[in-house]
Design an enzyme around this catalytic site. Structure first.
Site, PDB file in Angstrom:
ATOM      1  N   HIS A  45      33.609  39.605  33.818  1.00 54.75           N
ATOM      2  CA  HIS A  45      33.185  38.021  34.590  1.00 54.75           C
ATOM      3  C   HIS A  45      32.813  37.516  35.307  1.00 54.75           C
ATOM      4  CE1 HIS A  45      38.155  37.246  33.231  1.00 54.75           C
ATOM      5  NE2 HIS A  45      38.547  38.638  33.969  1.00 54.75           N
TER       6      HIS A  45
ATOM      7  N   CYS B 158      44.132  40.580  31.084  1.00 58.60           N
ATOM      8  CA  CYS B 158      43.680  39.504  32.095  1.00 58.60           C
ATOM      9  C   CYS B 158      44.048  38.233  32.104  1.00 58.60           C
ATOM     10  CB  CYS B 158      41.504  38.722  31.471  1.00 58.60           C
ATOM     11  SG  CYS B 158      41.058  37.983  31.919  1.00 58.60           S
ATOM     12  N   LEU B 159      43.691  38.228  33.852  1.00 65.74           N
ATOM     13  CA  LEU B 159      45.034  36.616  33.943  1.00 65.74           C
ATOM     14  C   LEU B 159      44.564  35.796  33.905  1.00 65.74           C
ATOM     15  CD1 LEU B 159      45.043  38.228  37.959  1.00 65.74           C
ATOM     16  CD2 LEU B 159      46.826  38.138  36.166  1.00 65.74           C
TER      17      LEU B 159
ATOM     18  N   GLY C  28      42.704  43.940  38.762  1.00 69.98           N
ATOM     19  CA  GLY C  28      41.329  43.278  39.855  1.00 69.98           C
ATOM     20  C   GLY C  28      41.349  41.939  39.672  1.00 69.98           C
TER      21      GLY C  28
ATOM     22  N   HIS D 107      35.662  45.904  33.321  1.00 63.69           N
ATOM     23  CA  HIS D 107      35.698  44.567  32.677  1.00 63.69           C
ATOM     24  C   HIS D 107      35.534  43.330  33.674  1.00 63.69           C
ATOM     25  CE1 HIS D 107      40.038  41.968  31.675  1.00 63.69           C
ATOM     26  NE2 HIS D 107      39.834  41.217  32.881  1.00 63.69           N
ATOM     27  N   GLU D 108      35.742  43.259  34.633  1.00 60.39           N
ATOM     28  CA  GLU D 108      35.381  42.699  36.041  1.00 60.39           C
ATOM     29  C   GLU D 108      34.047  41.997  36.355  1.00 60.39           C
ATOM     30  OE1 GLU D 108      38.083  41.292  37.499  1.00 60.39           O
ATOM     31  OE2 GLU D 108      39.809  43.199  36.805  1.00 60.39           O
TER      32      GLU D 108
ATOM     33  N   GLN E 117      37.028  34.387  38.657  1.00 62.11           N
ATOM     34  CA  GLN E 117      38.180  33.603  37.790  1.00 62.11           C
ATOM     35  C   GLN E 117      38.863  32.691  38.986  1.00 62.11           C
ATOM     36  OE1 GLN E 117      39.148  38.026  37.250  1.00 62.11           O
ATOM     37  NE2 GLN E 117      40.291  37.149  35.997  1.00 62.11           N
TER      38      GLN E 117
HETATM   39  O1  GNR Z   1      45.517  43.533  35.863  1.00 60.84           O
HETATM   40  C1  GNR Z   1      44.891  43.397  34.841  1.00 60.84           C
HETATM   41  N1  GNR Z   1      44.724  44.108  34.076  1.00 60.84           N
HETATM   42  C2  GNR Z   1      43.939  45.220  32.986  1.00 60.84           C
HETATM   43  C3  GNR Z   1      45.004  46.153  32.389  1.00 60.84           C
HETATM   44  C4  GNR Z   1      43.377  46.323  31.391  1.00 60.84           C
HETATM   45  C5  GNR Z   1      42.371  46.959  31.376  1.00 60.84           C
HETATM   46  C6  GNR Z   1      41.739  45.687  32.433  1.00 60.84           C
HETATM   47  C7  GNR Z   1      42.495  44.978  33.445  1.00 60.84           C
HETATM   48  S1  GNR Z   1      42.014  43.632  34.905  1.00 60.84           S
HETATM   49  C8  GNR Z   1      43.359  42.523  34.740  1.00 60.84           C
HETATM   50  C9  GNR Z   1      43.117  41.835  35.713  1.00 60.84           C
HETATM   51  C10 GNR Z   1      41.952  40.424  35.538  1.00 60.84           C
HETATM   52  O2  GNR Z   1      42.252  39.463  34.467  1.00 60.84           O
HETATM   53  N2  GNR Z   1      40.632  41.370  36.252  1.00 60.84           N
HETATM   54  O3  GNR Z   1      39.520  39.694  36.021  1.00 60.84           O
HETATM   55 NI    NI Z   2      40.001  39.522  34.091  1.00 57.08          NI
END
Ligand code: GNR
Ligand code: NI
Length: 178
Positions: free
Chosen positions: A146, A100-101, A53, A142-143, A58
């Site tokens: 952000h 998270c990236l 995601g 999660h997104e 980001q």
């Molecule tokens: O790549 C991602 N893997 C992930 C694994 C578990 C829960 C959420 C994520 S999102 C993350 C990519 C990211 O940072 N998206 O904002």
């Molecule tokens: Ni993230």
């Protein structure tokens, strides 16, 4: 895609503790070609970074856009514009080991509601509704965080967050020096 011949750009992903990650994103008023090009570049960047995601925040674009692909084959990108989440049952929660990236190399179990309903506009600006389960429900939340300037590390203890911050600042410095 506007044209098969447009070269996609790899976007730079901001990393914690960059203050720009704390920006609250504004709604997309009208889906334009600028947004469509950004969306294509976000999908490309998500695949290149091996993420499942990516939120516009980001990549330092502060409008409400997410891209997600949880498929094994990495061939099913989903686009969410102006997503809104409704928690269907606030007592049903589950934990997932999240990454998270923007916090590279760190994984933490985060507990979130399991049952949600999402309404959003797709890439064509068409209104959609979804009741995601499992990993998709986790990633959407999660997104969405952000877009509010919230990071995974905000759910863990201050001491752990400080430690992650120091490690990431150190590796960012080493990157500049090398
Ligand atoms: O790549 C991602 N893997 C992930 C694994 C578990 C829960 C959420 C994520 S999102 C993350 C990519 C990211 O940072 N998206 O904002
Ligand atoms: Ni993230």
């Amino acid at each position: 895609m506007q044209s098969k011949f447009i070269k996609m750009k790899l976007l730079k992903i901001l990393e914690f503790p960059d203050p720009r990650l704390r920006t609250k994103a504004k709604p997309v008023e009208k889906v334009t070609n600028v947004h469509k090009e950004l969306i294509d570049n976000m999908i490309h960047t998500m695949y290149e970074s091996k993420g499942i995601g990516l939120a516009a925040t980001q990549v330092d674009f502060h409008e409400r856009i997410l891209v997600i692909d949880i498929s094994e084959e990495r061939d099913d990108p989903q686009v969410f514009i102006n997503p809104e989440v409704e928690i269907l049952n606030k007592d049903e929660k589950s934990g997932y080991e999240e990454g998270c990236l923007s916090v590279p190399g760190f994984y933490e179990e985060i507990i979130r509601p399991e049952k949600i309903k999402v309404t959003y506009l797709d890439r064509d600006g068409k209104k959609q509704t979804l009741m995601p389960e499992g990993l998709l429900a986790v990633v959407i939340q999660h997104e969405m965080d952000h877009l509010e300037g919230i990071l995974m590390v905000d759910y863990i203890s201050n001491i752990k967050r400080q430690r992650i911050k120091q490690k990431l600042q150190k590796s960012a410095k080493e990157k500049i020096a090398s």
